[in-house]
Design an enzyme around this catalytic site. Structure first.
Site, mmCIF file in Angstrom:
data_model
loop_
_atom_site.group_PDB
_atom_site.id
_atom_site.type_symbol
_atom_site.label_atom_id
_atom_site.label_comp_id
_atom_site.label_asym_id
_atom_site.label_seq_id
_atom_site.Cartn_x
_atom_site.Cartn_y
_atom_site.Cartn_z
ATOM 1 N N ILE A 29 0.829 -1.208 0.000
ATOM 2 C CA ILE A 29 0.000 0.000 0.000
ATOM 3 C C ILE A 29 0.860 1.253 0.000
ATOM 4 O O ILE A 29 0.674 2.156 -0.808
ATOM 5 C CB ILE A 29 -0.959 0.010 1.204
ATOM 6 C CG1 ILE A 29 -1.956 -1.149 1.100
ATOM 7 C CG2 ILE A 29 -1.715 1.335 1.280
ATOM 8 C CD1 ILE A 29 -2.909 -1.250 2.268
ATOM 9 N N GLY A 30 1.801 1.343 0.910
ATOM 10 C CA GLY A 30 2.602 2.558 0.966
ATOM 11 C C GLY A 30 3.713 2.486 1.986
ATOM 12 O O GLY A 30 3.744 1.628 2.864
ATOM 13 N N ARG A 31 4.645 3.421 1.847
ATOM 14 C CA ARG A 31 5.782 3.537 2.750
ATOM 15 C C ARG A 31 5.758 4.930 3.371
ATOM 16 O O ARG A 31 5.771 5.934 2.657
ATOM 17 C CB ARG A 31 7.086 3.335 1.985
ATOM 18 C CG ARG A 31 8.348 3.426 2.828
ATOM 19 C CD ARG A 31 9.570 3.668 1.934
ATOM 20 N NE ARG A 31 9.766 2.581 0.996
ATOM 21 C CZ ARG A 31 10.556 1.523 1.227
ATOM 22 N NH1 ARG A 31 11.226 1.436 2.373
ATOM 23 N NH2 ARG A 31 10.699 0.580 0.315
ATOM 24 N N SER A 33 7.231 7.594 6.744
ATOM 25 C CA SER A 33 8.491 7.887 7.419
ATOM 26 C C SER A 33 8.730 6.965 8.601
ATOM 27 O O SER A 33 9.863 6.786 9.041
ATOM 28 C CB SER A 33 8.491 9.344 7.893
ATOM 29 O OG SER A 33 7.422 9.568 8.816
ATOM 30 N N HIS A 34 7.656 6.360 9.107
ATOM 31 C CA HIS A 34 7.747 5.561 10.328
ATOM 32 C C HIS A 34 7.346 4.107 10.128
ATOM 33 O O HIS A 34 7.731 3.249 10.930
ATOM 34 C CB HIS A 34 6.840 6.203 11.392
ATOM 35 C CG HIS A 34 6.915 5.597 12.748
ATOM 36 N ND1 HIS A 34 8.080 5.564 13.499
ATOM 37 C CD2 HIS A 34 5.964 4.993 13.514
ATOM 38 C CE1 HIS A 34 7.839 4.986 14.662
ATOM 39 N NE2 HIS A 34 6.570 4.624 14.690
ATOM 40 N N SER A 35 6.606 3.814 9.051
ATOM 41 C CA SER A 35 6.072 2.461 8.906
ATOM 42 C C SER A 35 5.899 2.082 7.443
ATOM 43 O O SER A 35 5.934 2.927 6.546
ATOM 44 C CB SER A 35 4.733 2.350 9.640
ATOM 45 O OG SER A 35 3.784 3.261 9.107
ATOM 46 N N LEU A 36 5.709 0.778 7.224
ATOM 47 C CA LEU A 36 5.441 0.198 5.917
ATOM 48 C C LEU A 36 4.076 -0.478 5.988
ATOM 49 O O LEU A 36 3.785 -1.173 6.959
ATOM 50 C CB LEU A 36 6.512 -0.832 5.556
ATOM 51 C CG LEU A 36 7.966 -0.372 5.696
ATOM 52 C CD1 LEU A 36 8.903 -1.559 5.659
ATOM 53 C CD2 LEU A 36 8.303 0.613 4.593
ATOM 54 N N ASP A 153 -1.748 16.081 13.317
ATOM 55 C CA ASP A 153 -1.193 15.742 12.004
ATOM 56 C C ASP A 153 -2.311 15.412 11.011
ATOM 57 O O ASP A 153 -2.177 14.503 10.196
ATOM 58 C CB ASP A 153 -0.222 14.561 12.127
ATOM 59 C CG ASP A 153 0.672 14.406 10.903
ATOM 60 O OD1 ASP A 153 0.934 15.424 10.220
ATOM 61 O OD2 ASP A 153 1.104 13.271 10.619
#
Length: 433
Positions: A29-31, A33-36, A153
């Site tokens: 799905i996505g990458r 800054s903190h998780s995959l 955020d």
């Protein structure tokens, strides 16, 4: 610590995803800054059930990352159950046999896309869509704020959307505490590189009193982006972003700046003289006048004059959605006591404890001693409101499935194997805890 006797390992994003054996990784799905984040299928359900799996590989890398992980885990658990907040099904923490951390895993509700994908798409959006999205954001914010939590955020990428127009807020890793007694507020979390396009002026000006108004400003930025199909403020850095705000809103009153800005910032702003600003009508021609009226109240430079979430929910622009039964508060406030922990060892232990405490709650049988953990019971973990549309929810035009993922990825309805399309390999992986 309890162990899982059998897991499977999948390869994605150049990382090992070591999962409970009942999950099959199906797509990337996505990458962040903190998780995959990957999508998966839960194989033990009678019906095909899709779950998002978020891996935090560097949870113990440093104090900031460890606190962010702990904050995310605790808040998703505390806020669990609101229909406009992403649902956390289960958690896991996996170590290699040599003791090295593979990652902390969050098994979450899988949504079809995020709001930024919808905004960037060519799909026609109606005013009713904007009203629905903003109303759902505000319903979630009322719940979050009533727990003495600020999201801090909010942006389109952190708003997940399904084709039935249901919206859910995610990513609470940068959230902070709020109290009417400003002296006990934690303030905006520093040390992270995040998007500044949705940050309130008081954050840019390093104002010490972080209030609920910061999330209202972000919601206003999101409303403006929906109306115009592009961000309203696109600063390259804090100074440039402040300049963008001033060019649109104009120079704020002197008394406002004296209260929320340092002398240096005060002098910087007034060196430009009186900036007249621009009308929202000229920036967003053709927009619903009631939408622009709400937008003006949300994008008020002075946080004390900014509209509250309660008043925004009652604004005429959202009248077709206004339902007091959906605008409920959290019954228990959240305590950020862990924020004052400075020891990495203690923080790491808190993360491990939170993972296993949560597992005891959501798994069918308690995890104790060294006995194997029970299999997940996803049917027991999912409440009715997660799998069914609220009966009072109005019906809007659906989104086409092409927005389920970013353009290069197949949708959830494809019959092609994800792992063949995206280079994900899987192997049996025994005895990893």
């Amino acid at each position: 610590m309890a162990t899982d006797t059998e897991r499977c390992i999948f390869r994605a994003f150049g990382q090992d995803f070591i999962l409970n054996k009942h999950f099959h990784l199906t797509g990337k799905i996505g990458r962040g800054s903190h998780s995959l984040i990957c999508s998966s299928t839960y194989t033990e359900s009678n019906e095909e059930t899709h779950v998002a799996i978020r891996k935090i590989p560097n949870a113990f890398g440093n104090k900031l990352s460890c606190k962010r992980t702990l904050r995310e885990l605790k808040l998703l658990r505390h806020l669990r159950g609101h229909p406009n907040i992403v649902w956390l099904f289960d958690t896991d923490i996996v170590f290699y046999p040599n003791g090295a951390l593979n990652g902390v895993y969050l098994y979450e509700e899988l949504m079809e896309c995020d709001l930024s994908q919808i905004i960037r798409s060519e799909q026609r959006l109606e005013d009713a869509h904007f009203q629905s999205f903003i109303y759902q954001i505000l319903c979630a914010l009322k719940y979050i704020h009533s727990a003495n939590v600020l999201h801090c955020d909010l942006k389109p990428k952190n708003l997940l959307v399904n084709s039935d127009c249901q919206l859910k807020i995610c990513n609470f890793g940068l959230s902070c505490s709020y109290s009417e007694n400003h002296k006990v507020n934690d303030g905006f979390i520093k040390g992270y590189i995040t998007s500044i396009w949705y940050k309130a002026p008081e954050i840019l000006l390093n104002y010490q009193e972080c209030t609920k108004a910061v999330d209202i400003w972000s919601t206003g930025c999101i409303l403006a982006e929906l109306l115009g199909r592009k961000p309203m403020f696109e600063g390259k850095d804090y100074v440039d972003h402040l300049n963008h705000i001033l060019q649109i809103l104009g120079t704020p009153p002197e008394e406002t700046l004296q209260e929320i800005a340092s002398q240096k910032v005060y002098n910087y702003i007034f060196q430009f003289g009186n900036i007249p600003g621009r009308s929202f009508e000229s920036i967003l021609p053709g927009a619903n006048p009631e939408a622009l009226e709400l937008l003006k109240k949300m994008l008020e430079f002075d946080p004390k004059k900014r509209i509250t979430v309660e008043d925004a929910l009652e604004h005429p622009y959202l009248s077709m959605w206004h339902d007091i039964d959906e605008e409920f508060s959290c019954q228990k406030t959240f305590r950020f006591e862990f924020e004052h922990i400075e020891s990495m060892a203690e923080l790491g232990n808190e993360v491990i404890k939170e993972v296993f405490d949560f597992r005891k709650v959501v798994r069918k049988h308690p995890i104790s001693g060294d006995s194997p953990s029970s299999s997940l019971s996803l049917e027991d973990a999912i409440p009715q409101e997660v799998v069914q549309v609220h009966p009072s929810r109005k019906v809007l035009p659906s989104y086409s499935p092409e927005f389920s993922y970013v353009s290069q990825l197949p949708s959830l309805t494809t019959t092609q194997p994800y792992q063949n399309l995206m280079g994900i390999s899987s192997n049996s992986f025994q005895g990893v805890n």
